[in-house]
Design a protein around this motif. Structure first.
Motif, short mmCIF file in Angstrom:
data_model
loop_
_atom_site.label_atom_id
_atom_site.label_comp_id
_atom_site.label_asym_id
_atom_site.label_seq_id
_atom_site.Cartn_x
_atom_site.Cartn_y
_atom_site.Cartn_z
N GLN A 1 0.82 -1.21 0.00
CA GLN A 1 0.00 0.00 0.00
C GLN A 1 0.86 1.26 0.00
OE1 GLN A 1 -2.42 -0.75 3.43
NE2 GLN A 1 -3.61 -2.36 2.42
N ALA A 2 1.99 1.21 0.69
CA ALA A 2 2.90 2.36 0.69
C ALA A 2 3.49 2.58 -0.70
CB ALA A 2 4.01 2.14 1.72
N TYR A 3 3.90 1.50 -1.36
CA TYR A 3 4.41 1.61 -2.73
C TYR A 3 3.30 2.16 -3.65
CZ TYR A 3 9.06 -0.54 -2.60
OH TYR A 3 10.41 -0.78 -2.38
N GLU A 4 2.10 1.66 -3.50
CA GLU A 4 0.98 2.13 -4.34
C GLU A 4 0.76 3.63 -4.16
OE1 GLU A 4 -1.64 -2.03 -4.47
OE2 GLU A 4 -2.08 -0.48 -2.98
N HIS A 5 0.89 4.12 -2.95
CA HIS A 5 0.72 5.55 -2.69
C HIS A 5 1.75 6.36 -3.48
CE1 HIS A 5 -0.36 9.14 -0.32
NE2 HIS A 5 0.94 9.42 -0.40
N LEU A 6 3.00 5.94 -3.45
CA LEU A 6 4.04 6.67 -4.18
C LEU A 6 3.82 6.58 -5.69
CD1 LEU A 6 7.26 5.77 -2.14
CD2 LEU A 6 5.90 7.87 -2.05
N ILE A 7 3.42 5.42 -6.16
CA ILE A 7 3.19 5.24 -7.60
C ILE A 7 2.06 6.14 -8.08
CG2 ILE A 7 2.34 3.57 -9.30
CD1 ILE A 7 4.00 1.47 -7.65
N ASP A 8 0.97 6.20 -7.31
CA ASP A 8 -0.16 7.04 -7.68
C ASP A 8 0.18 8.53 -7.57
OD1 ASP A 8 -1.63 4.75 -8.10
OD2 ASP A 8 -2.64 4.82 -6.16
N THR A 9 0.94 8.89 -6.55
CA THR A 9 1.27 10.29 -6.31
C THR A 9 2.18 10.85 -7.40
OG1 THR A 9 1.04 10.01 -3.91
CG2 THR A 9 2.33 11.91 -4.68
N PHE A 10 3.17 10.07 -7.81
CA PHE A 10 4.19 10.59 -8.71
C PHE A 10 4.10 10.05 -10.14
CE2 PHE A 10 6.12 10.89 -4.45
CZ PHE A 10 6.35 12.27 -4.42
N VAL B 1 9.99 -9.31 1.65
CA VAL B 1 8.82 -8.45 1.79
C VAL B 1 8.75 -7.47 0.63
CG1 VAL B 1 7.88 -6.55 3.16
CG2 VAL B 1 8.56 -8.65 4.29
N THR B 2 9.88 -6.87 0.28
CA THR B 2 9.90 -5.90 -0.80
C THR B 2 9.56 -6.55 -2.14
OG1 THR B 2 11.51 -4.52 0.35
CG2 THR B 2 11.33 -4.23 -2.04
N LEU B 3 10.17 -7.70 -2.42
CA LEU B 3 9.87 -8.40 -3.68
C LEU B 3 8.40 -8.78 -3.77
CD1 LEU B 3 12.99 -10.71 -4.15
CD2 LEU B 3 12.21 -8.95 -5.75
N ALA B 4 7.84 -9.27 -2.67
CA ALA B 4 6.43 -9.68 -2.68
C ALA B 4 5.53 -8.47 -2.89
CB ALA B 4 6.09 -10.39 -1.37
N ALA B 5 5.84 -7.35 -2.21
CA ALA B 5 5.01 -6.15 -2.35
C ALA B 5 5.07 -5.61 -3.77
CB ALA B 5 5.48 -5.08 -1.36
N VAL B 6 6.26 -5.57 -4.35
CA VAL B 6 6.41 -5.01 -5.70
C VAL B 6 5.83 -5.94 -6.75
CG1 VAL B 6 8.15 -4.36 -7.43
CG2 VAL B 6 8.35 -3.52 -5.08
N GLN B 7 5.97 -7.25 -6.53
CA GLN B 7 5.38 -8.21 -7.46
C GLN B 7 3.88 -8.00 -7.58
OE1 GLN B 7 5.02 -12.28 -6.12
NE2 GLN B 7 5.61 -13.09 -8.12
N ALA B 8 3.25 -7.62 -6.47
CA ALA B 8 1.79 -7.47 -6.44
C ALA B 8 1.30 -6.14 -7.00
CB ALA B 8 1.29 -7.64 -5.00
N LEU B 9 2.20 -5.22 -7.33
CA LEU B 9 1.79 -3.91 -7.83
C LEU B 9 1.19 -4.02 -9.22
CD1 LEU B 9 4.88 -1.74 -6.78
CD2 LEU B 9 2.65 -1.88 -5.63
N ARG B 10 0.20 -3.18 -9.49
CA ARG B 10 -0.42 -3.12 -10.81
C ARG B 10 -0.17 -1.74 -11.41
NH1 ARG B 10 -0.09 -7.54 -9.79
NH2 ARG B 10 -1.69 -9.13 -9.40
N GLY B 11 -0.13 -1.69 -12.72
CA GLY B 11 -0.02 -0.41 -13.41
C GLY B 11 1.38 0.17 -13.49
N VAL B 12 2.41 -0.63 -13.19
CA VAL B 12 3.80 -0.20 -13.31
C VAL B 12 4.41 -0.85 -14.55
CG1 VAL B 12 6.07 -0.12 -12.20
CG2 VAL B 12 4.00 0.04 -10.81
N GLU B 13 5.01 -0.06 -15.41
CA GLU B 13 5.51 -0.60 -16.67
C GLU B 13 6.71 -1.52 -16.46
OE1 GLU B 13 6.24 2.58 -19.43
OE2 GLU B 13 4.32 3.54 -18.98
N GLN B 14 7.61 -1.14 -15.55
CA GLN B 14 8.82 -1.93 -15.35
C GLN B 14 9.10 -2.10 -13.86
OE1 GLN B 14 12.03 -1.48 -18.52
NE2 GLN B 14 11.52 0.66 -18.12
N LYS B 15 9.52 -3.32 -13.51
CA LYS B 15 9.95 -3.62 -12.15
C LYS B 15 11.32 -4.30 -12.27
CE LYS B 15 5.12 -4.62 -11.01
NZ LYS B 15 4.17 -5.68 -10.54
N LEU B 16 12.34 -3.62 -11.76
CA LEU B 16 13.71 -4.06 -11.95
C LEU B 16 14.39 -4.24 -10.60
CD1 LEU B 16 14.60 -1.46 -14.73
CD2 LEU B 16 13.77 -3.79 -15.07
#
Length: 321
Positions: free
Chosen positions: A116-125, A156-171
Motif C-alpha cells: 500500500q505504501a508503494y501504491e501511494h508513491l506510484i499514484d502520487t508521482f 517483503v519488498t519483492l512480494a510487495a512489488v510483485q503485487a503492484l499493478r499499473g507499473v511498466e517496469q519492475k527491476l
C-alpha cells in the motif's frame, strides 16, 4: 569511437525508456546508498527519480510526516534525536549539494502495508519504473539454499512489488558480490541463481563501477558524510563495495564494525547485477505465503516454517579453487 549500444547491458535500454523512476532500497538500512551511482546517472539523463528506502529507523519517534501506514516523508529539516537515521543524513547531504528532495521511508513491516505504501508513491508521482536495489546478493536466494543471508526485508519488498499493478517496469539491482559471506550465503548458489534467471530471460546484464566515475565519487562523498554523522553505525556493505572499487582484496577491514569477522573483498563486489524483479520473485519458493502478512514478525515465522518443512535444503556449495 562510439560504443555500439548493442554491447550495453539490456537494463540501459529499459532505463532509457523510463520517465519517472522510484529508486528504492530493498533490504533496509543502507541499501538505498548502493543505488546512488545510478541515481546520479539517471538524473543526468533527465529522468525524474524518487528516492525511497525500507528503513531500520524508529520512524514514529521522529517528526517525519506520516503519509499512510508504513510510509514516512523524511526531509532535510526533519527533527530526530536518534543515533541511527541514514535517510535523514542522506536528505541533508543532498540538500547541501543543491538537490533538495525527500527520502520516502518504509517502515519495517509485512507485505500488505508495504504494498500500500508503494501504491501511494506510484499514484502520487506517476511512477512507471520501480528500481529496487539490494546491497548484497541474498535477494536472489529462493529459499532452499544452504544459507539465505538476511531474507526478511528483501522478501517483503519483492512480494510487495510483485503485487503492484499499473507499473511498466519492475527491476532489481544487486551490488556487493561476496559481502553476504558475512551472513552465510554460498556465492556459488547465487551464481547458479543468475544462470537460472538467464535461461528464463530475466537477467539484464552486469557492469562495473570504477574509481574514476563521477557517480562513484559522489557515492563515496555521500557515504562519508553519513558516516561522520553516524560514526557508530558504518555501512558494512557500502564500505566493502567502495574498498573493492579501490582495489582492496581479501580479508580487508576499513570499518570497526567488521573487525573479528572474515570478509571477502573482491573485484566482483563493484559489479551491478540487473534483473527483472518479477522473474526473481517468481523463482522464490515461499514468497506467495507472505502476501497477507502485516508485520515483520509474521514474515520471519513464515520463512522459518518454510525452512523447517522444506524437504530439500541444498548443501553448501563452494566456488571451485
Amino acid at each position: 569511437m562510439t560504443v555500439p549500444t548493442s554491447l550495453l547491458p539490456p537494463i540501459f535500454a529499459r532505463l532509457g525508456q523510463s520517465r519517472t523512476v522510484l529508486l528504492a532500497g530493498a533490504g533496509g538500512g543502507f541499501d538505498l546508498f548502493c543505488g546512488l551511482p545510478l541515481y546520479f546517472a539517471l538524473k543526468a539523463m533527465g529522468k525524474r527519480v524518487i528516492l525511497a528506502n525500507l528503513s531500520f529507523t524508529s520512524l514514529d519517534l521522529t517528526n517525519a510526516r506520516s503519509l499512510r501506514d508504513a510510509l514516512y516523508e523524511v526531509r532535510a529539516d526533519t527533527r530526530a534525536t536518534l543515533r541511527y537515521f541514514p535517510e535523514l543524513h542522506l536528505a541533508r547531504w543532498l540538500e547541501a549539494q543543491g538537490d533538495a528532495q525527500p527520502i520516502y521511508a518504509f517502515s519495517r513491516t509485512g507485505v500488505r502495508p508495504l504494498r500500500q505504501a508503494y501504491e501511494h508513491l506510484i499514484d502520487t508521482f506517476g511512477i512507471d519504473t520501480v528500481l529496487l536495489v539490494d546491497g548484497g546478493t541474498d535477494s536472489l536466494m529462493r529459499g532452499d539454499e544452504a544459507g539465505l543471508g538476511t531474507p526478511e526485508e528483501d522478501a517483503v519488498t519483492l512480494a510487495a512489488v510483485q503485487a503492484l499493478r499499473g507499473v511498466e517496469q519492475k527491476l532489481l539491482l544487486c551490488l556487493g558480490f561476496g559481502v553476504d559471506a558475512f551472513h552465510g550465503v554460498a556465492h556459488a548458489q547465487y551464481l547458479e541463481a543468475v544462470a537460472d534467471l538467464t535461461q528464463q530471460g530475466q537477467y539484464l546484464g552486469t557492469w562495473s563501477l570504477t574509481p574514476d566515475m563521477p557517480e562513484v565519487q559522489r557515492y563515496r562523498e555521500a557515504l562519508t558524510f553519513v558516516h561522520e554523522h553516524m560514526p557508530d553505525f558504518p555501512s558494512i556493505v557500502s564500505s566493502s563495495v567502495l574498498d573493492a572499487i579501490d582495489g582492496q582484496f581479501g580479508d580487508y577491514h576499513s570499518t570497526m564494525g567488521t573487525r573479528g569477522s572474515s570478509l571477502f573483498i573482491n573485484p566482483l563486489m563493484g559489479l551491478y547485477w540487473a534483473f527483472k524483479a518479477e522473474g526473481v520473485a517468481a523463482r522464490n519458493l515461499y514468497l506467495d505465503q507472505l502476501l497477507e502478512t502485516s508485520a515483520i514478525g509474521e514474515v520471519t515465522r513464515v520463512i522459518e516454517a518454510f525452512r523447517t518443512t522444506c524437504p530439500s535444503i541444498r548443501p553448501w556449495t563452494s566456488l571451485p579453487h
